[in-house]
Design an enzyme around this catalytic site. Structure first.
Site, mmCIF file in Angstrom:
data_model
loop_
_atom_site.group_PDB
_atom_site.id
_atom_site.type_symbol
_atom_site.label_atom_id
_atom_site.label_comp_id
_atom_site.label_asym_id
_atom_site.label_seq_id
_atom_site.Cartn_x
_atom_site.Cartn_y
_atom_site.Cartn_z
ATOM 1 N N HIS A 81 31.038 -9.102 -53.488
ATOM 2 C CA HIS A 81 32.423 -8.925 -53.010
ATOM 3 C C HIS A 81 33.407 -9.933 -53.502
ATOM 4 C CE1 HIS A 81 35.395 -8.550 -49.682
ATOM 5 N NE2 HIS A 81 35.497 -10.001 -49.621
ATOM 6 N N GLU A 133 44.611 -8.481 -36.456
ATOM 7 C CA GLU A 133 45.318 -8.317 -37.622
ATOM 8 C C GLU A 133 46.208 -7.246 -37.529
ATOM 9 O OE1 GLU A 133 42.276 -7.717 -40.506
ATOM 10 O OE2 GLU A 133 43.401 -6.688 -42.054
ATOM 11 N N ASN A 160 31.299 -1.629 -43.118
ATOM 12 C CA ASN A 160 32.131 -2.225 -42.128
ATOM 13 C C ASN A 160 32.912 -1.089 -41.269
ATOM 14 O OD1 ASN A 160 31.258 -4.702 -42.951
ATOM 15 N ND2 ASN A 160 33.003 -5.198 -43.978
ATOM 16 N N ARG A 200 26.274 -5.461 -22.891
ATOM 17 C CA ARG A 200 27.782 -5.238 -23.032
ATOM 18 C C ARG A 200 28.088 -6.813 -23.220
ATOM 19 N NH1 ARG A 200 26.847 -2.619 -18.157
ATOM 20 N NH2 ARG A 200 27.377 -0.438 -18.415
ATOM 21 N N ASN A 207 44.011 -10.896 -46.801
ATOM 22 C CA ASN A 207 43.562 -9.676 -47.688
ATOM 23 C C ASN A 207 44.205 -9.758 -49.106
ATOM 24 O OD1 ASN A 207 41.851 -8.270 -45.836
ATOM 25 N ND2 ASN A 207 43.386 -7.819 -44.886
ATOM 26 N N GLU A 249 37.204 -16.699 -52.120
ATOM 27 C CA GLU A 249 37.960 -16.604 -50.742
ATOM 28 C C GLU A 249 38.493 -17.959 -50.641
ATOM 29 O OE1 GLU A 249 38.162 -13.970 -49.228
ATOM 30 O OE2 GLU A 249 36.280 -12.812 -49.512
ATOM 31 N N ASP A 281 27.582 -10.912 -39.433
ATOM 32 C CA ASP A 281 28.389 -9.448 -39.244
ATOM 33 C C ASP A 281 27.298 -8.804 -38.322
ATOM 34 O OD1 ASP A 281 30.321 -10.216 -40.774
ATOM 35 O OD2 ASP A 281 30.518 -8.297 -41.736
ATOM 36 N N GLY A 306 25.858 29.033 -102.603
ATOM 37 C CA GLY A 306 24.425 29.254 -102.826
ATOM 38 C C GLY A 306 23.690 28.464 -101.563
ATOM 39 N N LYS A 320 35.295 -11.276 -36.449
ATOM 40 C CA LYS A 320 35.159 -9.808 -36.805
ATOM 41 C C LYS A 320 33.620 -9.312 -37.110
ATOM 42 C CE LYS A 320 39.079 -8.751 -39.603
ATOM 43 N NZ LYS A 320 39.460 -7.963 -41.146
ATOM 44 N N THR A 370 21.557 -3.967 -47.025
ATOM 45 C CA THR A 370 20.928 -3.080 -46.637
ATOM 46 C C THR A 370 20.602 -3.230 -45.047
ATOM 47 O OG1 THR A 370 19.053 -3.394 -47.741
ATOM 48 C CG2 THR A 370 20.080 -1.405 -48.379
ATOM 49 N N HIS A 422 38.640 -4.406 -52.958
ATOM 50 C CA HIS A 422 37.574 -3.556 -52.226
ATOM 51 C C HIS A 422 37.254 -2.060 -53.014
ATOM 52 C CE1 HIS A 422 38.121 -5.442 -48.101
ATOM 53 N NE2 HIS A 422 36.920 -5.652 -48.570
ATOM 54 N N LEU A 428 24.578 -25.340 -48.605
ATOM 55 C CA LEU A 428 25.047 -24.704 -49.943
ATOM 56 C C LEU A 428 24.333 -25.613 -51.276
ATOM 57 C CD1 LEU A 428 28.904 -25.195 -49.304
ATOM 58 C CD2 LEU A 428 27.562 -23.188 -49.040
ATOM 59 N N LYS A 458 42.479 -20.244 -42.249
ATOM 60 C CA LYS A 458 42.086 -18.864 -41.827
ATOM 61 C C LYS A 458 42.323 -18.968 -40.358
ATOM 62 C CE LYS A 458 38.984 -15.000 -41.565
ATOM 63 N NZ LYS A 458 37.905 -14.139 -41.989
ATOM 64 N N HIS A 503 42.283 -8.190 -52.091
ATOM 65 C CA HIS A 503 41.329 -7.371 -51.306
ATOM 66 C C HIS A 503 41.631 -5.781 -51.489
ATOM 67 C CE1 HIS A 503 39.534 -10.921 -49.957
ATOM 68 N NE2 HIS A 503 38.596 -10.291 -49.178
ATOM 69 N N ARG A 530 47.576 -11.886 -40.400
ATOM 70 C CA ARG A 530 46.433 -11.683 -40.857
ATOM 71 C C ARG A 530 46.049 -11.162 -41.995
ATOM 72 N NH1 ARG A 530 40.786 -11.743 -36.963
ATOM 73 N NH2 ARG A 530 39.413 -11.994 -38.721
HETATM 74 N N1 LIG Z 1 33.355 -10.557 -40.821
HETATM 75 C C1 LIG Z 1 34.218 -10.775 -41.540
HETATM 76 O O1 LIG Z 1 35.337 -11.202 -41.695
HETATM 77 C C2 LIG Z 1 33.511 -10.702 -42.900
HETATM 78 C C3 LIG Z 1 34.348 -11.341 -44.321
HETATM 79 C C4 LIG Z 1 34.013 -11.183 -45.576
HETATM 80 C C5 LIG Z 1 32.623 -10.662 -45.733
HETATM 81 N N2 LIG Z 1 31.861 -10.349 -44.847
HETATM 82 C C6 LIG Z 1 30.656 -9.602 -45.035
HETATM 83 O O2 LIG Z 1 29.648 -10.516 -45.450
HETATM 84 C C7 LIG Z 1 28.770 -9.996 -46.064
HETATM 85 C C8 LIG Z 1 28.530 -10.768 -47.297
HETATM 86 O O3 LIG Z 1 28.235 -11.866 -46.825
HETATM 87 P P1 LIG Z 1 27.395 -13.226 -48.043
HETATM 88 O O4 LIG Z 1 28.129 -12.960 -49.168
HETATM 89 O O5 LIG Z 1 27.070 -14.197 -47.438
HETATM 90 O O6 LIG Z 1 25.999 -12.458 -48.275
HETATM 91 P P2 LIG Z 1 24.615 -12.412 -47.760
HETATM 92 O O7 LIG Z 1 24.601 -12.904 -46.200
HETATM 93 O O8 LIG Z 1 23.941 -11.326 -48.142
HETATM 94 O O9 LIG Z 1 23.991 -13.751 -48.387
HETATM 95 C C9 LIG Z 1 23.695 -13.655 -49.707
HETATM 96 C C10 LIG Z 1 22.442 -14.081 -50.344
HETATM 97 O O10 LIG Z 1 22.229 -15.389 -50.322
HETATM 98 C C11 LIG Z 1 20.993 -15.628 -49.505
HETATM 99 N N3 LIG Z 1 21.363 -17.063 -48.768
HETATM 100 C C12 LIG Z 1 22.154 -17.199 -47.764
HETATM 101 N N4 LIG Z 1 22.343 -18.437 -47.453
HETATM 102 C C13 LIG Z 1 21.401 -19.090 -48.240
HETATM 103 C C14 LIG Z 1 20.977 -20.421 -48.483
HETATM 104 N N5 LIG Z 1 21.799 -21.440 -47.863
HETATM 105 N N6 LIG Z 1 20.165 -20.690 -49.392
HETATM 106 C C15 LIG Z 1 19.748 -19.858 -50.289
HETATM 107 N N7 LIG Z 1 19.970 -18.748 -49.880
HETATM 108 C C16 LIG Z 1 20.801 -18.091 -49.127
HETATM 109 C C17 LIG Z 1 20.862 -14.565 -48.407
HETATM 110 O O11 LIG Z 1 19.788 -14.467 -48.121
HETATM 111 C C18 LIG Z 1 21.363 -13.241 -49.390
HETATM 112 O O12 LIG Z 1 20.265 -12.971 -50.080
HETATM 113 C C19 LIG Z 1 29.285 -8.649 -46.195
HETATM 114 O O13 LIG Z 1 28.397 -7.552 -45.544
HETATM 115 C C20 LIG Z 1 30.603 -8.588 -45.956
HETATM 116 O O14 LIG Z 1 31.110 -7.553 -45.468
HETATM 117 C C21 LIG Z 1 32.466 -10.167 -43.460
HETATM 118 ZN ZN LIG Z 2 36.782 -11.049 -48.640
#
Ligand SMILES: NC(=O)c1ccc[n+]([C@@H]2O[C@H](COP(=O)([O-])OP(=O)(O)OC[C@H]3O[C@@H](n4cnc5c(N)ncnc54)[C@H](O)[C@@H]3O)[C@@H](O)[C@H]2O)c1
Ligand SMILES: [Zn+2]
Length: 1599
Positions: free
Chosen positions: A291, A264, A162, A130, A272, A194, A119, A882, A152, A84, A279, A180, A254, A275, A268
């Site tokens: 996702h 793309e 997006n 700009r 997908n 991915e 993003d 009845g 992106k 959000t 999607h 991680l 990638k 996807h 590229r």
């Molecule tokens: N630009 C692109 O090419 C591209 C590609 C794929 C996805 N996206 C976008 O990426 C978004 C999803 O990204 P996401 O999956 O990383 O989700 P996210 O950014 O919402 O992170 C997932 C959750 O993990 C938590 N978090 C992040 N790092 C952490 C860490 N090291 N330790 C503990 N908690 C952690 C975050 O606070 C969140 O609650 C979507 O909006 C999607 O559209 C963009």
């Molecule tokens: Zn993806």
């Protein structure tokens, strides 16, 4: 400071991606030194900030301290986590922060977080000033390998994800894999999707390491690296190296692709993969499903599409599936994590295709999908155009086989590897020494879990060759270790794997490095019910330590690592041969040589035991089976030496012989030829004998070599039946034999297959039931079945076969479908043994297969079902003699204006003898047959506008039952009239006109009850009440008659009993009845229902008196609930809302009683309850089923959040709303308010969803005191309480009156003024009437007198004022007022007078208000008559010929009076009036009692003249003389109405008192009241609170 080792990857020709561990100091140093700036802004979310922000701040500050010259600023901004934030508002927030802090063009922005942060912050950087420089520091795996790489950036809008963004490349991307370690493991898996994707399209080696090393990769993130271990290469663990190489590998691909095709345009596209469909799934399931999880399912589906196109082999799909599963990712839409979501209901093929249409990759209307050609490579260097039909076919749940001759005839093919042999080979090769290449391994669920488990036990290592066609197993020689703590071996529903692995796990040896002390094997819910007891008992007896974790005798098991002792083992082998094989396979590794003795008599499936022994021999261990030296007979005792298996270099897994029966059978049934390459006389499998022992006997020519089998079928239609065939040695093939026998000439008996009753389903029953749909007759036998063959031409077409989730049922019926066609539901169940069966059927055999979306089947089905039956379709009544069928039928027919038909009468007319006599002459059986024929005729002839009442025993024959069921399913209502059986007994005790039963009535009832309910789609509870002494039905009360009328108008659809306010868009309310027994409400029912539109029966709160004492959960019985509804319906005409709330939803029903909930909801629909509340958490299938039967009733799809966590502006509520809209006629969402703001959020939500075209009505409420405001604002069906109720149904509930007050105070219910226009009116009771009603209901309105001599300016001003609410009009203005009005109702038009003015808001082109004139006098008159007389009016008398007389005539005409006498002093006036009503059958009388001799005297008299104009005194002149013979009518109820208002007792009424006691008198005041009630309702949309109003008015009148 310790040295930092980073691995650099270049992208767009720059080495900007730096990967390593514990990089924060390195990041600070690099950024500050290479990206000089006055301001650095780090943006992150609260989750990440908690873990890592401090360290960033410290390191940046420290590093800034070391810089020369002016010190730059380091700012940080922490925002909310989650999708959000990725919004326009989120972007503006950050921009405001930057502007507020005077950031300039040289600012460097650091995005620290997951893809959301990357993003969003990236897009801010792209447009701020700009464009400013920015750095990506991804912290989720997804962000590391995917979103941070490629530049992106984007934000979401309510229109989609997006949609607004830019390409904006970061200066650096720092990948610190140590982040991680804090990432939730589900998020890690999300990213792995991915990683797997990238490997799958690009690099098979990479994929191989992913598929074989999942356990190590998980371990790497789950073990925290202390002291910055891994920062330098020297301190890096192997696990860390592996993790880094996986990430780097993925990023490199990638980066490479992005470098070639940044924007793309082609290449590229490839990233997908998965996807396009992913999607679409995500669009429906977001945010609950992530996702990567959606993409994971998408990859499998897209993989299947490429398999369907003949490009990717099943091996590829299988490997992809296994690999994704290894990372805990879902691979099908039936995964419980997905299927359990209510939103999953929306995953229909059409919906998914629709969403895919707007995919960014598409060019025009064509969809593009990345097609894999094998693991590691794609079909094209870009996405491939794929036709909708192909996608739809893969997505569909069901397959339709198009009949035809195989186009690849003569077919030559191999079938997938045998499941039994595959599983044995896996265990053997894993336990053996050396390397074995397994060929033709089956890629299915079973083998997948087997490999995953062996991998987890570190029992062997697996790799693939020949693009996965060959599995290379490096055996572990029996060394096995305990899986790490918390890791259970999950086996799904794979039975073979569970049995084999149980013993394998006993072989595990403990080691000092173990962090867990037992091995746990578990499975899905079904697996947890399948038996494993005998095997565990045998192993326990042998000294192994195995504990049941949940229920005795089933998985999960905890097995201690202490090796298998061996020596003597005794095993009960009558349930499953797999127990025996399990021990045999592991026995060589026991501490001592094993002697295995099988006990318990009959050993089951010896061929499988022999198969195990034969295979063990191939792997170097010879088992010795003992024989009885005396008899030479084989004993069930086996000696297994202590040994180590030796892997053969190559092991060819035989094709599955059971599977082979399907293509061979297709050859047989279609008259073509088929050769199976890999199965012949030398086969280990019993089913290999199918060709010779079954097909040959049926007339095929069969050629079998050691390794191949060829079948040539006879010409189509010429298969022969086999009189009797014992299939004990090939039980699995019996289904194939059964479908062939169905079209063979003659009867086939198949024996020896009793065990097939306990397989995936009861297969014998399944075949019988499904064949019946095709019209094939069968006979079930003790150990088999008999099939009576039928020519193909005579089979029924367009059948939809249910498969009971059994692969063999599905494949067997697809064989039959090659000649007749048919839809196989649950097509995916073939995955167990032949995942690509449907593709092979089309691509290798040449039979066309189409996809069918079951969702659309069910909506088609309901279209032809009762839901949309013709509203004129005749109604059929069934029920015990009845039970009141005749009585109910007659009333129903009269209410509907239809004809009532009695089947018995029809019978007598046709057979010219009565039923009793017929039975006497011909016997019961003949009568039943004749009765069924009558039924058929009636249903065919009287299709419309009849109520057909049938004899009680009609359900005794199945022919009649079938007719009834078909009628109910497709044509119209079949209503079961049900009356308490003791009342029936009492009634029948005195009735003699029909044949006696010859057995106790209660017995008869017990037998028929299930048939009645099976045949009907509605049930009417007929409580006739008292049985009078003379045995005749007591005259039913008015309540029952009304109930009959309402019920039948509702179920036929003639006039559904739904709330008018709801339909017309006014506010509507219901009262929650919280009584344990509804009869307690009856004394107050009128007060209780004041103002409301419906009554909610809280079924979960009902308690029958016998349950009062019980403590704890009570589930009220269906009959009690049905009774309660009947009671309520007789007391109130309001529609009922049927609600069962479970504890979790704030109610009292036990949470785990889902089955009982469904049964009650079904009951509600059967009883024709008007509104049925259904929780959307129920299973989709059940909801669909309820919805298909709902008829005129409406479903309220509801969702409750009691946690207080649901936010009305959050994503969850939207998801729930969408689901609810999917099947509800009304949506109900209940949250909990913590503050007043929650009510505003609710209001905004409702406003936004209601602004959509065709939005469904929504009930949106916040619980709790803080939520009270939402109850005021809610528009549709606001739940209310009442002070007289025992308790409130929910906290914060308000009464109807309170809500009206509240609405008034906040300005939503302004005061309106109502008037009475007339002269003289000073004594009128109308103000008392209406003002009392306003007061009772809490309405802020006022009714006043406007006494005037003419229709002047004051009247005109009053009616055009904006606060004008309505007016009553009386003498002398009933005509004069007409010119002021815009429109008259038909009644006012005909009567030619207006007594009510109603302002009506119009929604037409000019939105405005019009004034409508109505006449409610006639309604008052009519109401007073029907209250007292319901039988037909043969003749009526109207006295007077003025305006009120017109209303009286109109009322009588509406009541179908057969004759109206009219009498007036001036006869010409009467004649004029008669002429104005040419259809009313009026006869003008000269003298008041001068009706023609011999004709019926009037039973209804209405006087419209002043009291002074009549007299009983013959002396008095200038008044009409009333005489006694006015009241001559004696043949039933009669009514006299005097419209004169004063005195209370007019001469006419006084005279009536002296007449017979069949005459009821109605003074003018009663009519005034009745017409006033109608006025009130027309003005306010609310029922007038009659009791209180009447009391007040009577008091006022007499004072
Ligand atoms: N630009 C692109 O090419 C591209 C590609 C794929 C996805 N996206 C976008 O990426 C978004 C999803 O990204 P996401 O999956 O990383 O989700 P996210 O950014 O919402 O992170 C997932 C959750 O993990 C938590 N978090 C992040 N790092 C952490 C860490 N090291 N330790 C503990 N908690 C952690 C975050 O606070 C969140 O609650 C979507 O909006 C999607 O559209 C963009
Ligand atoms: Zn993806």
């Amino acid at each position: 400071m310790a040295e930092t080792d980073v691995f650099k990857v270049s992208i767009l020709h720059k080495e900007s991606i730096h990967c390593g561990f514990h990089l924060i100091p390195y990041i600070a140093r690099t950024v500050l030194n290479t990206l000089p700036s006055s301001t650095y802004v780090l943006i992150t979310d609260t989750n990440v900030a908690n873990f890592h922000l401090n360290e960033f701040e410290q390191d940046f500050e420290r590093e800034i301290g070391t810089l020369q010259g002016s010190e730059p600023r380091f700012l940080s901004l922490v925002i909310n986590p989650g999708e959000t934030s990725k919004s326009r508002e989120g972007k503006a927030n950050i921009e405001d922060f930057l502007l507020l802090n005077r950031c300039t063009r040289d600012t460097v922005i650091l995005a620290l977080g997951g893809g959301v942060i990357g993003d969003l912050v990236g897009f801010v950087a792209a447009t701020f000033m700009r464009g400013v420089r920015f750095v990506q520091i991804p912290t989720t795996l997804l962000a590391m390998v995917d979103s941070s790489v490629g530049g992106k950036t984007a934000i979401d809008t309510p229109h989609g994800k997006n949609l607004i963004g830019a390409f904006w490349q970061p200066e650096y991307i720092f990948i610190d894999a140590a982040f991680l370690e804090t990432l939730p493991s589900r998020e890690f898996s999300n990213g792995m999707a991915e990683v797997v994707k990238t490997a799958a399209i690009w690099n098979e080696d990479e994929f191989m390491s992913l598929e074989s090393r999942s356990a190590e990769i998980f371990a790497a993130i789950q073990t925290p690296s202390a002291n910055f271990a891994g920062r330098s290469k020297a301190t890096r663990s192997t696990a860390q190296e592996l993790l880094l190489s996986v990430i780097v590998g993925s990023i490199s691909v990638k980066a490479h692709i992005v470098t070639i095709d940044e924007r793309e345009t082609g290449l590229r596209n490839l990233v997908n993969f998965g996807h396009t469909i992913g999607h679409a799934i995500e669009a429906i399931l977001t945010p609950t499903i992530l996702h990567g999880e959606c993409v994971s399912v998408g990859m499998i589906l897209e993989g299947e599409i490429s398999r369907q196109m003949g490009i990717l082999s099943q091996v590829g799909v299988g490997r992809l599936t296994r690999c994704l599963k290894a990372y805990n990712l879902p691979v099908t839409l039936t995964d419980p994590r997905i299927a359990s979501l209510p939103a999953a209901k929306q995953l229909t093929v059409d919906r998914l295709l629709d969403i895919m249409r707007i995919d960014k990759k598409n060019s025009g209307p064509e969809k593009k999908i990345v097609i894999l050609s094998r693991i590691g490579a794609t079909y094209e260097q870009k996405a491939t155009i794929v036709k909708d039909a192909i996608i739809a076919k893969t997505l569909s749940e069901a397959a339709r086989v198009i009949p035809g001759v195989p186009s690849h005839h003569p077919v030559t093919m191999a079938t997938p590897g045998s499941k039994s042999i595959s599983n044995r080979a896996l265990v053997l090769a894993a336990l053996a020494r050396g390397t074995c290449r397994l060929k033709n391994l089956l890629h299915s669920d079973d083998t997948q879990v087997m490999m995953a488990a062996l991998n987890e036990l570190k029992g062997a290592s697996f790799s693939w060759e020949d693009g996965g066609e060959t599995l290379v197993v490096k055996g572990g020689e029996g060394s096995l270790s305990v899986p790490r703590k918390g890791k259970e071996l999950y086996l799904g529903n794979a039975g073979t794997a569970a049995r084999f692995l149980t013993t394998v796990c006993t072989l595990v040896q403990s080691s000092p490095n173990d962090d867990a002390d037992v091995t746990i094997i578990t499975g899905n819910a079904r697996m947890k019910q399948r038996p494993i007891g005998p095997l565990v008992t045998a192993l326990q007896a042998n000294g192994s330590k195995i504990e049941y974790q949940e229920s005795q005798g089933c998985l999960p098991l905890a097995i201690a690592p202490q090796g298998l002792k061996g020596s003597n083992i005794q095993l009960a082998a009558s349930v499953s041969s797999q127990y025996v094989s399990s021990i045999l396979l592991c026995a060589p590794y026991a501490a001592e040589p094993v002697t295995l003795e099988l006990t318990g008599g009959q050993v089951i499936s010896q061929p499988y035991i022999d198969m195990t022994i034969a295979m063990m021999k191939t792997f170097g261990v010879e088992v010795h089976r003992r024989t009885d030296p005396a008899t030479g007979k084989k004993l069930d005792i086996y000696n297994i030496p202590k040994a180590v298996y030796v892997n053969p270099e190559v092991y060819n897994i035989e094709s599955d012989a059971s599977s082979a029966t399907y293509p061979l059978a297709i050859a047989a049934i279609t008259g073509t030829s088929c050769t199976i390459d890999n199965i012949g006389t030398a086969s280990l499998q019993g089913d290999a004998r199918f060709a010779k022992e079954v097909l040959e006997k049926m007339g095929c020519s069969v050629t079998q070599t050691e390794t191949s089998t060829t079948v040539q079928g006879p010409p189509i239609g010429q298969l022969k039946a086999i009189e009797e065939v014992d299939m004990e040695v090939m039980t699995d093939a019996f289904l194939t034999a059964t479908v062939l026998s169905a079209v063979a000439q003659g009867k086939t008996r198949i024996l020896g297959i009793a065990n097939q009753r306990v397989k995936e389903c009861n297969r014998i029953r399944a075949m019988i039931d499904e064949l019946e749909k095709f019209g094939v007759e069968t006979v079930e036998l003790d150990d088999g079945l008999e099939v009576i063959g039928k020519p193909i031409k005579e089979l029924k077409q367009d059948i939809s076969v249910h498969c009971y989730d059994d692969h063999r049922v599905a494949m067997a019926f697809s064989v039959l479908s090659t000649v007749i066609g048919g839809t196989i539901e649950e097509k995916r169940c073939v995955e167990k043994t032949w995942p690509n069966w449907w593709d092979d059927l089309e691509n290798k055999i040449g039979i066309k297969v189409e996809g069918v979306d079951l969702a659309s089947i069910s909506s088609e089905a309901s279209a032809s079902g009762t839901q949309n039956h013709d509203a004129d379709a005749s109604v059929v009544l069934i029920g015990m003699r009845g039970s009141g069928k005749t009585f109910v039928g007659e009333h129903a027919a009269s209410a509907l204006g239809w004809t009532c038909v009695d089947a018995d009468t029809h019978f007598e007319i046709k057979h010219k003898v009565n039923v009793r006599e017929y039975v006497h002459q011909h016997g019961w059986a003949a009568f039943r047959d004749a009765e069924a024929i009558i039924l058929k005729e009636l249903l065919e002839e009287k299709t419309q506008k009849h109520v057909i009442s049938l004899g009680g025993g009609i359900v005794e024959t199945s022919a009649a039952r079938d007719l009834l069921k078909q009628y109910a399913a497709a044509k119209g209502p079949v209503v079961h009239i049900s009356r308490p059986i003791d009342e029936v007994v009492k009634y029948l005790g005195v009735e003699t006109s029909r044949p006696a039963y010859g057995e106790p009535i209660t017995e008869v009832y017990r037998r028929r009850a299930p048939w009645y309910s099976e045949c009907c789609n509605y049930e009417f509870i007929n409580h006739v009440g008292e049985v009078r002494d003379d045995g005749k039905l007591a005259v039913a009360q008015k309540g029952t008659r009304d109930e009959i009328a309402r019920f039948f108008k509702h179920v036929t659809g003639q006039k559904p009993n739904l709330s008018a306010n709801l339909a017309s868009g006014r506010r509507s309310y219901f009262l929650c009845l919280t009584y344990p027994d509804i009869s307690q409400a009856l004394p107050h029912i009128d007060e209780l229902s004041e103002g409301v539109d419906a009554l909610e029966l809280r079924v979960d709160l009902l308690r029958s008196p016998k349950d009062y004492e019980s403590i704890g959960h009570i589930i009220p019985s269906a009959s009690y609930v049905a009774d309660q509804i009947a009671i309520l319906r007789r007391a109130s005409s309001l529609p009922i809302i049927f609600t069962v709330r479970t504890k979790a939803q704030g109610g009292a029903f036990p949470d785990d009683a889902e089955v009982e909930v469904i049964q009650l909801l079904q009951l509600a629909i059967r009883l024709g309850v008007e509104y049925v509340d259904i929780e959307i958490a129920l299973l989709e299938k059940q909801i669909r089923d309820l919805s298909s039967r709902k008829g005129s009733s409406q479903l309220i799809a509801s969702w409750h959040d009691w946690s207080g966590n649901m936010k009305w502006n959050g994503p969850l509520v939207k998801e729930k709303y969408d689901t609810a809209v999917g099947f509800g006629d009304i949506v109900k969402i209940v949250g909990k308010a913590n503050s007043i703001q929650d009510n505003f959020d609710l209001y905004n939500f409702v406003t936004s969803v209601q602004s959509k075209p065709r939005a469904k009505p929504i009930i949106a409420i916040n619980m709790g005191t803080a939520g009270q405001m939402s109850r005021t604002l809610n528009f549709t069906f606001t739940p209310t309480s009442h002070p007289l109720l025992p308790n409130k149904a929910a906290p914060g509930q308000l009464s109807f009156k309170q809500i009206q007050h509240s609405l008034h105070l906040i300005g939503l219910l302004p005061t309106q003024r109502f008037y009475l226009f007339g002269n003289p009116i000073a004594h009128s009771m109308s103000p008392t009437l209406h003002n009392t009603a306003f007061e009772v209901l809490g309405l802020p309105h006022h009714y006043e007198l406007l006494e005037t001599t003419e229709i002047d300016e004051t009247v005109k001003m009053a009616i055009v004022a904006p606060d004008f609410g309505g007016a009553s009009v009386t003498i002398p203005f009933k005509l004069d007022v007409i010119p002021l009005l815009d429109k008259l109702t038909p009644a006012a038009e005909v009567i030619g007078a207006v007594n009510t003015i109603i302002p009506q808001v119009t929604n037409g082109e000019e939105k405005g208000r019009i004034l409508v004139g109505d006449n409610t006098d006639w309604l008052g008159i009519r109401a007073c008559i029907i209250e007292r007389k319901t039988d037909p009016i043969h003749a009526a008398l109207v006295i007077g010929a003025g305006g009120t007389a017109r209303a009286a005539i109109y009322a009588l005409q509406a009541l179908d009076a057969e004759k109206i006498y009219l009498c007036n002093r001036t006869i010409s006036k009467a004649e004029k009036l008669a002429a104005a009503f040419p259809d009313a059958r009026i006869q003008v009388l000269n003298e008041i009692t001068q009706w023609p001799n011999g004709s019926v005297p009037p039973s209804v008299i209405i006087s419209t003249v002043p009291a002074s104009a009549t007299t009983t005194n013959s002396e008095q002149s200038n008044a009409m003389l009333l005489s006694n013979n006015l009241y001559d009518y004696r043949d039933g109820p009669a009514v006299v109405v005097d419209m004169a208002y004063k005195p209370a007792e007019t001469p006419l009424l006084k005279l009536a008192k002296t007449a017979g006691d069949n005459w009821a008198t109605v003074p003018g005041l009663e009519v005034l009241l009745e017409q006033g009630y109608v006025q009130f309702e027309e003005w306010t949309g609310r029922k007038c609170p009659r009791n209180t109003v009447a009391k007040k008015v009577r008091e006022g009148y007499s004072s």
